[in-house]
Design an enzyme around this catalytic site. Structure first.
Site, PDB file in Angstrom:
ATOM      1  N   GLU A 181       1.185  -4.174  -2.919  1.00 29.82           N
ATOM      2  CA  GLU A 181       0.541  -3.065  -3.626  1.00 29.82           C
ATOM      3  C   GLU A 181      -0.968  -3.087  -3.407  1.00 29.82           C
ATOM      4  O   GLU A 181      -1.577  -2.085  -3.035  1.00 29.82           O
ATOM      5  CB  GLU A 181       0.864  -3.164  -5.121  1.00 29.82           C
ATOM      6  CG  GLU A 181       0.268  -2.072  -5.962  1.00 29.82           C
ATOM      7  CD  GLU A 181       0.799  -0.700  -5.580  1.00 29.82           C
ATOM      8  OE1 GLU A 181       1.980  -0.445  -5.819  1.00 29.82           O
ATOM      9  OE2 GLU A 181       0.024   0.119  -5.048  1.00 29.82           O
ATOM     10  N   ASP A 221      -3.373  -0.417  -1.447  1.00 27.98           N
ATOM     11  CA  ASP A 221      -4.423   0.291  -2.197  1.00 27.98           C
ATOM     12  C   ASP A 221      -5.800   0.080  -1.579  1.00 27.98           C
ATOM     13  O   ASP A 221      -6.543   1.029  -1.375  1.00 27.98           O
ATOM     14  CB  ASP A 221      -4.449  -0.184  -3.663  1.00 27.98           C
ATOM     15  CG  ASP A 221      -3.185   0.182  -4.411  1.00 27.98           C
ATOM     16  OD1 ASP A 221      -2.301   0.836  -3.818  1.00 27.98           O
ATOM     17  OD2 ASP A 221      -3.063  -0.199  -5.589  1.00 27.98           O
ATOM     18  N   SER A 226       2.479   5.039  -4.458  1.00 29.96           N
ATOM     19  CA  SER A 226       1.492   3.977  -4.355  1.00 29.96           C
ATOM     20  C   SER A 226       0.587   4.198  -3.155  1.00 29.96           C
ATOM     21  O   SER A 226      -0.545   3.728  -3.140  1.00 29.96           O
ATOM     22  CB  SER A 226       2.186   2.634  -4.149  1.00 29.96           C
ATOM     23  OG  SER A 226       2.827   2.232  -5.306  1.00 29.96           O
TER      24      SER A 226
END
Ligand code: NAG
Ligand code: NAG
Ligand code: NAG
Ligand code: NAG
Ligand code: NAG
Length: 596
Positions: free
Chosen positions: A314, A318, A510
């Protein structure tokens, strides 16, 4: 012999049952009339998704500890909301006239008597070590589970998240507090509410190549360490035939020209949130920038813990994509531990931010949960925190979730996701680039209408037209008066990251959230260079631009978010829809229309 043995068993059984009864009686004490006179229930039972969580006993009950966070009742919250609407409305004389951290703090911080009442209650219960946060509106303390059970009349269990194996101490019982504290406390964190998790990113379907270390795929054709300018080469199309997306292709798809990306303003900044042992690898970031022909650029500030050698998917996604979109903008990682079972990382993040006067301008967060699993008191208080950020000109970007409409087990209603359903955040949905060149709404794109938050003025026309278009279909599945989301979309499938030295495709909203967050930083940069205010709560301006300058978006009118659904999902149509929001930004046009 046999009789004796049976007797022993019976005695053991009696002991066991009476023991269980004792425990039950102890924990039911909040139900006795005496107790109810002095204490009030302060939370409602929450629904725990048994598919996602397993409830177990706490093993070392005597050493187990829990961090309790008391959200103290703030002042002027109604005035704060009015103020936020005015400073965020491009058609208001106060547009962009944000307040500073100190001004907001003084305006909304609780009365001293509220803080004192809570402090005194803790001291009376032999809890002498606690801290009041800098913002003055949270009190935190770490106590033994035993103490917390006694203080709040609850019984704690260990809740294990089945897929990630992370576990947390929480209670399913509503907690009680002394009657006279009712008006001083908004909610208590660390009791009922479980942390927000990142449901994906997941590996994109149909990837090429073999599994690497059980996670991720190395793209066969990219195993050399050469720079990749573009993925136009057919050899690297995904197995399902849809193209892979690299930073340069995403910029090209969204018409982000070179001149929009050179940001220079020193006052600009952006951040990603990192929770639950999701860490960041500087070497993966460097390698990612090299492989895709970008100038090297480093993370400026890491708040909280990080382990360079232990990156999470994640965080990798990001940080790589917010920085790929806005390479020159100073970038922070706001990391909250959540390292042990007694912590609440999302709350830590809020508290950390609410205590930091040098808050970055744009925040990207790819975590969420079902609204229904979270108490209204908690979501209301978090909403106040979002309003504080908006009042300071900060932008909070959330991925809209990866479960489409959120079909529930009984197949009788949809489950909107939170915090995407907040009116004070920008919710980002997902689209897919297909092999025939078309762009469609992703079936997983979280979207729908909130059951907690009413429809804000800035999207009334858009949501009404969509609901009208439904002609009454699905009407028992969603709330016709709720806040509609997402607001906007970007790519959520086949996005290439570099993870543990390997290039791999990844999907989920995401991915779309940090892409949009980076682009918002570019808009802020151009505004700051012209001495204009940062965009803050962008939604009112965004919907206005969509009305006045529709060519600022590629309107997505195909796709349906019926992921794993027992019935139809919402369908994309021209204009706003609860799959892709207003659509995919046509960036060079959008940015022009964001300047005054
Ligand atoms: C941005 O880049 C372009 C082309 O590289 C250059 O001409 C322009 O001056 C730059 N703008 C700023 C504000 O630096
Ligand atoms: C529908 O949403 C409103 C807020 O807009 C809320 O007050 C109401 O309780 C919701 N209805 C249901 C059934 O959840
Ligand atoms: C609702 O009715 C209108 C007019 O007949 C039609 O154009 C539209 O497609 C219908 N909507 C749906 C979701 O079927
Ligand atoms: C980018 O510009 C091209 C050419 O004008 C247009 O066809 C395309 O739809 C634009 N992309 C978006 C996301 O608006
Ligand atoms: C401050 C501002 O721009 N006000 C405008 C708001 O919108 C109305 C009509 O829609 C205009 O008349 C105002 O000038």
């Amino acid at each position: 012999m046999n009789i004796k043995f049976n007797l022993i068993i019976i005695i053991l059984l009696i002991l066991f049952i009476s023991n269980v009864n004792c425990k039950k009686i102890k924990n039911k004490k909040h139900l006795t009339p005496q107790r109810l006179r002095r204490f009030v229930e302060h939370s409602k039972p929450i629904s725990l998704n048994k598919k996602v969580w397993k409830i177990t006993e706490i093993e070392n009950i005597f050493s187990a500890q829990i961090e309790l966070t008391f959200g103290i009742r703030q002042r002027n919250v109604i005035e704060l909301e009015d103020f936020v609407w005015r400073v965020s409305d491009p058609n208001d004389s106060l547009y962009g006239s944000y307040k500073t951290f100190e001004e907001i703090k003084e305006w909304v911080k609780p009365l001293d008597e509220s803080i004192d009442a809570v402090k005194n209650w803790l001291i009376e219960n032999d809890i002498n070590e606690f801290t009041v946060t800098k913002s003055g509106d949270f009190i935190r303390t770490t106590v033994s589970i035993d103490k917390a059970e006694e203080l709040l009349s609850v019984r704690y269990n260990k809740m294990v998240h089945k897929s990630s194996k992370q576990s947390f101490f929480r209670s399913l019982d509503p907690y009680t507090i002394p009657r006279e504290l009712y008006d001083h406390i908004d909610f208590i964190g660390g009791v009922n509410h479980l942390p927000l998790l990142s449901p994906r990113p997941k590996e994109s379907s149909g990837s090429v190549g073999g599994k690497v270390n059980g996670i991720g795929y190395e793209l066969e054709s990219l195993k050399n360490n050469k720079q990749i300018k573009s993925f136009n080469d057919k050899k690297v199309a995904a197995r399902n035939g849809d193209p892979y997306l690299s930073p340069d292709l995403i910029r090209k798809e969204m018409n982000v020209s070179q001149t929009s990306t050179n940001s220079t303003h020193l006052g600009n900044s952006q951040a990603i949130a990192q929770f639950l042992k999701e860490y960041f690898s500087p070497s993966d970031l460097k390698n990612f920038q090299y492989r895709f022909g970008m100038e090297p650029s480093q993370v400026d500030n890491i708040i909280g813990p990080n382990q360079n050698l232990n990156p999470g998917l994640e965080t990798t996604l990001d940080i790589q994509y917010i920085m790929a979109m806005a390479p020159d903008v100073p970038t922070w990682i706001v990391s909250t531990g959540g390292l042990h079972e007694g912590q609440e990382p999302f709350l830590d993040w809020l508290v950390d931010l609410s205590s930091n006067p040098k808050l970055p301008l744009v925040h990207s967060i790819s975590y969420g949960d079902d609204e229904s699993s979270i108490g209204l008191a908690y979501t209301d208080r978090v909403d106040t925190e979002f309003k504080k950020y908006a009042a300071m000109g900060r932008t909070i970007v959330f991925s809209s979730g990866d479960f489409g409409v959120g079909c529930n087990d009984d197949c009788d209603s949809f489950s909107p996701g939170w915090p995407a359903s907040s009116r004070f955040v920008l919710a980002v949905g997902g689209v897919i680039k297909k092999k025939d060149g078309s762009i469609i709404g992703d079936e997983i794109s979280g979207g729908g209408f909130s059951n907690y938050f009413s429809r804000p003025w800035y999207q009334v026309d858009e949501c009404s037209s969509y609901i009208e278009w439904l002609n009454g279909s699905l009407s028992s599945f969603y709330n016709q008066s709720g806040r509609g989301f997402p607001d906007i979309s970007s790519f959520s499938e086949n996005v290439i990251i570099l993870y543990k030295d390997k290039l791999m495709p990844i999907g989920g909203t995401s991915a779309s959230a940090p892409i949009i967050a980076g682009l918002l930083s570019l808009i802020n940069d151009q505004r700051l260079q012209k001495n204009q205010s940062p965009i803050g709560l962008f939604n009112p301006l965004l919907y206005k631009i969509a009305r006045d300058h529709p060519n600022s978006f590629l309107d997505i009118d195909f796709g349906e978010n019926n992921y794993k659904c027992c019935t139809n999902g919402f369908k994309s149509k021209s204009g706003w829809d609860p799959v892709t929001g207003l659509g995919l930004p046509n960036f060079d046009e959008l940015v022009k229309n964001c300047l005054e």
